[in-house]
Every structure is written in C-alpha cells, then in structure tokens.
Motif scaffolding. Structure first.
Motif, short mmCIF file in Angstrom:
data_model
loop_
_atom_site.label_atom_id
_atom_site.label_comp_id
_atom_site.label_asym_id
_atom_site.label_seq_id
_atom_site.Cartn_x
_atom_site.Cartn_y
_atom_site.Cartn_z
N ILE A 13 0.81 -1.31 0.01
CA ILE A 13 0.10 -0.01 -0.08
C ILE A 13 0.84 1.19 -0.07
N GLY A 14 1.99 1.13 0.81
CA GLY A 14 2.90 2.32 0.85
C GLY A 14 3.40 2.75 -0.79
N VAL A 15 3.69 1.80 -1.47
CA VAL A 15 4.18 1.95 -2.90
C VAL A 15 3.02 2.45 -3.64
N ALA A 16 2.04 1.60 -3.58
CA ALA A 16 0.75 1.85 -4.43
C ALA A 16 0.17 3.57 -4.13
N TYR A 17 0.40 3.90 -2.78
CA TYR A 17 -0.42 5.25 -2.76
C TYR A 17 0.92 5.88 -2.28
N GLY A 18 1.94 5.88 -1.33
CA GLY A 18 2.61 6.98 -0.83
C GLY A 18 3.71 7.10 -1.76
N PHE A 19 4.08 6.20 -2.80
CA PHE A 19 5.00 6.61 -3.64
C PHE A 19 4.45 6.86 -5.22
N ALA A 20 3.46 5.78 -5.77
CA ALA A 20 3.02 6.00 -7.09
C ALA A 20 1.90 7.13 -7.21
N ARG A 21 1.13 7.26 -6.32
CA ARG A 21 0.03 8.36 -6.50
C ARG A 21 0.27 9.81 -5.86
N TYR A 22 0.40 10.01 -4.49
CA TYR A 22 0.36 11.04 -3.80
C TYR A 22 1.56 11.93 -4.00
N PRO A 23 2.92 11.53 -4.30
CA PRO A 23 3.97 12.52 -4.44
C PRO A 23 3.82 13.64 -5.51
N LEU A 24 2.80 13.15 -6.41
CA LEU A 24 2.55 14.23 -7.27
C LEU A 24 2.21 15.53 -6.85
N GLY A 25 1.41 15.58 -5.51
CA GLY A 25 1.29 16.79 -4.96
C GLY A 25 2.33 17.34 -4.12
#
Length: 395
Positions: A13-25
C-alpha cells in the motif's frame, strides 16, 4: 505468517499510494514549472491518475476471480514501478500523463488484492486489526518521501522518483517470494444485489465524499503552503514529513475502533479531518497552523482508510474483497470529481477557497455515521484461518 503478511501489505500500500499516487502533490510546484501546467491542468492530471485507479477497481473483481490475489498484488507493484519510472524520465506532457495513469492504476489493484490475501490467510480473530493497519503503509511511505524532498528538490526532482521506482521493484520481489500461489477467488465476486441495502448507503456516501476531500487536500496542500511562504522548499517538505509521521499513528485505528466503536470513531476522525482542511485554508502562511493541519490530516486520513475497511468488513463479512472494491470505487469517483471541480474553483478564487470548501464537505460527512448494528466488533467465526475452499484455496 500474519506479521510477515501485515508488513508486506503495509509495503504494498505504501508503494501504490505513498510513492505512486500522492507524491505528485509533493512535487507539483516542480512539475508545473517544468511542464508549464496551470492549477486547473494539474488538477486534470491528478484526475487522470484517479480515473485509471477507478478503472482498475472496476476490473479487480473479475481479475481476482480469474488470477487470484497474489497475481494482482504483483501486478500492482509492477504498474507502480513502471509508472513512477516513466514520470521520472518524462520529457513531454504525454509521457508524464502516461506514467501518472499507470502509477494510479496500481493503487486500484493493491488494496482489494491485499484485503483478499488477508481474508484468506490471516486467522479470523485478527482480520479486522490487520485490515485497519495495512492502509497505514501510505503514511510510512509519505514519511519517507518528506525527507527525500528536503534533499532532492528543484531541477533534481526526478531522482526522487527514480528512488521511488526502485522501492516499488523491491516490494514486488518481496511479495513474489512471500505470498502463496493462489487460484481464482470466486467468492470475491463483483458488487451485486447484496450491496443494495440500507447499511451500504452511509458507507458508500462517506467513501465518495472522503475521496473528494482527500484528493483535493493531497494535491493542493503543498502548493498552498509553497504559495503562502513565497516558494520556500523547506516548509512544504516539512509539512509532508509531519503528515507522514502523524499518519503512522493511524496504525492504532483498530485499537480506537475497539474502544470507541465505529460511530464515535467516525465522528472524531471526520471532525479532525475538517479542522485540518480549514486550518490550511485559513492560515497557509502560519507555520504552527500548517504543522497542526499536517498532523491532524496525517492521522485522520490514514485512520479513515482503516475505518472504511473495517466498516465494509462488518457490513459485508461474506464479501470482503468485493465490498471493499465497491467502497474504493466510490472513493475513486470522488477523487476524479474533486481535483477537477475544485481545481477549476482554485484557478478562479484561489487555493484557500478550495480548501475551505473541502472543510465544509468533510463537515457534512459527519451526518453519515455507521448504523448501531455494526458499531461493535463481530464475534470471530473461529480461531484459525477460514477453511480452504474454492474461494481461498492456495497451492
């Protein structure tokens, strides 16, 4: 085995959300500057990521039926690694969008697949606790991303994304070694008639509004802080770090639910979420207000994810993966609508107005409490894992 699966779920979950999705912000100021994007266009880019997540969520039920959860967990990691790498090397907006879309799809597969693994392998008495803990992988990843942004920012921002891609690949290899091989999971199913019941209404409505509010906060929080502090790189990175550190407390969601019940936990978390958005909208230039907002949002965002997972499991214990998919689909719809609609408002009225609207929507969500019938923990059906059936059989 339970501890190892919990750790692997946190990492997935960390990779899928914390690295793949949210760092755009987190890196939105650099991305906007390099590719010449307006706030509204940045919102559309974020919505494209969430749209791919929604598409993956719509497909996850049939994919679980055919391939089983192990395959989908691995596919999620591969999509994350490839998508993040494409963003890191993107030379045009087209490649930026392609990478963002692939990375977004990984999050659509990750959580339902992890939920299916937990339901099939973890002893029944521990399922709710594990499901409440796993979403906090996002907080751990965000906690890592914040200090990385302090060290790698400005024109060097792409190196951070290469680091995230390497981490995603490492998690794929870990899951490939740890997870048992599985056949299709027929019991996962797709949302059906069982979903059309009164207890599902507040659950799905909360997920929808939560998706709207969370997506806007994730995308516009750092630009709001950067804009208010004159473009300082230190304040946004510190904000992100505090958010991730506070989010680790979300691992106590299961403990909180056990003591307060779903209804009171829902009220406490949603109210704190609304305060976090309001603080950032009212005082983005005040470091104390910004850090309190980050801390409140970090705890509540992660904890609400766990709350929704447990709530979904209590309402539909016979359909854990499919019910969670339905919840995440509603969240996905919200994450598509939120950045696009409020990005348009932010372009015309400013980021502060968009964040205050988020606070208002979060406040409205307080009315959508879980029913009393699902307020307390269900008795565990047994002390061990669920019996091996055609739905949970592993080889």
């Amino acid at each position: 085995m339970t501890r190892a699966l919990t750790a692997a779920g946190l990492a997935t979950i960390g990779v899928a959300y914390g690295f793949a999705r949210y760092p755009l912000g987190l890196y939105l100021p650099e991305v906007r500057a390099e590719f010449g994007l307006s706030v509204g266009q940045a919102g559309a880019l974020s919505s494209a990521s969430y749209l791919s997540c929604l598409a993956a969520l719509l497909a996850v039920g049939p994919l679980l039926d055919r391939f089983g959860p192990r395959c989908l967990v691995l596919a999620s990691g591969v999509l994350a690694a490839v998508g993040i790498a494409l963003v890191a090397c993107a030379g045009t907006v087209l490649w930026l969008v392609t990478g963002t879309v692939l990375a977004g799809a990984s999050s659509g597969l990750a959580w339902p697949a992890c939920s299916a693994v937990v339901d099939a392998v973890v002893p029944a008495r521990r399922v709710e606790r594990v499901m409440a803990v796993i979403p906090n992988g996002t907080a751990l990843a965000v906690l890592v991303a914040g200090p990385v942004a302090l060290l790698v920012h400005g024109p060097a921002w792409r190196w951070a994304w290469w680091l995230f891609a390497a981490a995603a690949l490492g998690v794929v290899l870990w899951n490939a070694r740890l997870l048992p091989r599985s056949r299709g999971q027929r019991a996962s199913g797709r949302p059906g008639r069982w979903l059309r019941c009164a207890p599902a209404v507040p659950l799905l409505a909360t997920a929808l509004l939560y998706g709207v509010c969370g997506a806007v906060y994730w995308l516009f929080a750092v630009p709001a802080v950067a804009e208010a502090t004159g473009g300082s790189t230190g304040a946004p990175a510190l904000f992100w770090t505090v958010l991730g550190a506070a989010g680790v407390l979300g691992t106590a969601t299961g403990w909180l639910i056990a003591r307060l019940g779903l209804r009171r936990t829902h009220t406490v978390l949603i109210a704190a979420f609304a305060v976090a958005a309001a603080l950032l909208g009212l005082a983005p230039a005040s470091l104390p207000a910004v850090l309190v907002s980050a801390a409140l949002y970090g705890v509540t965002f992660m904890a609400i994810s766990g709350l929704l997972a447990v709530w979904s499991y209590r309402v539909f214990p016979a359909h854990p993966a499919a019910a969670l998919s339905a919840v995440l689909i509603c969240m996905g719809v919200g994450t598509i609508l939120g950045p696009s609609a409020l990005g348009w408002i932010a372009d015309r009225h400013g980021l502060a107005v968009a964040l205050l609207l988020v606070a208002g929507l979060a406040t409205a969500t307080l009315a959508l409490r879980p029913g009393r019938a699902h307020d307390t923990e269900r008795a565990a059906p047994g002390a061990g894992p669920r019996p091996v059936t055609s739905a949970t059989r592993t080889t």
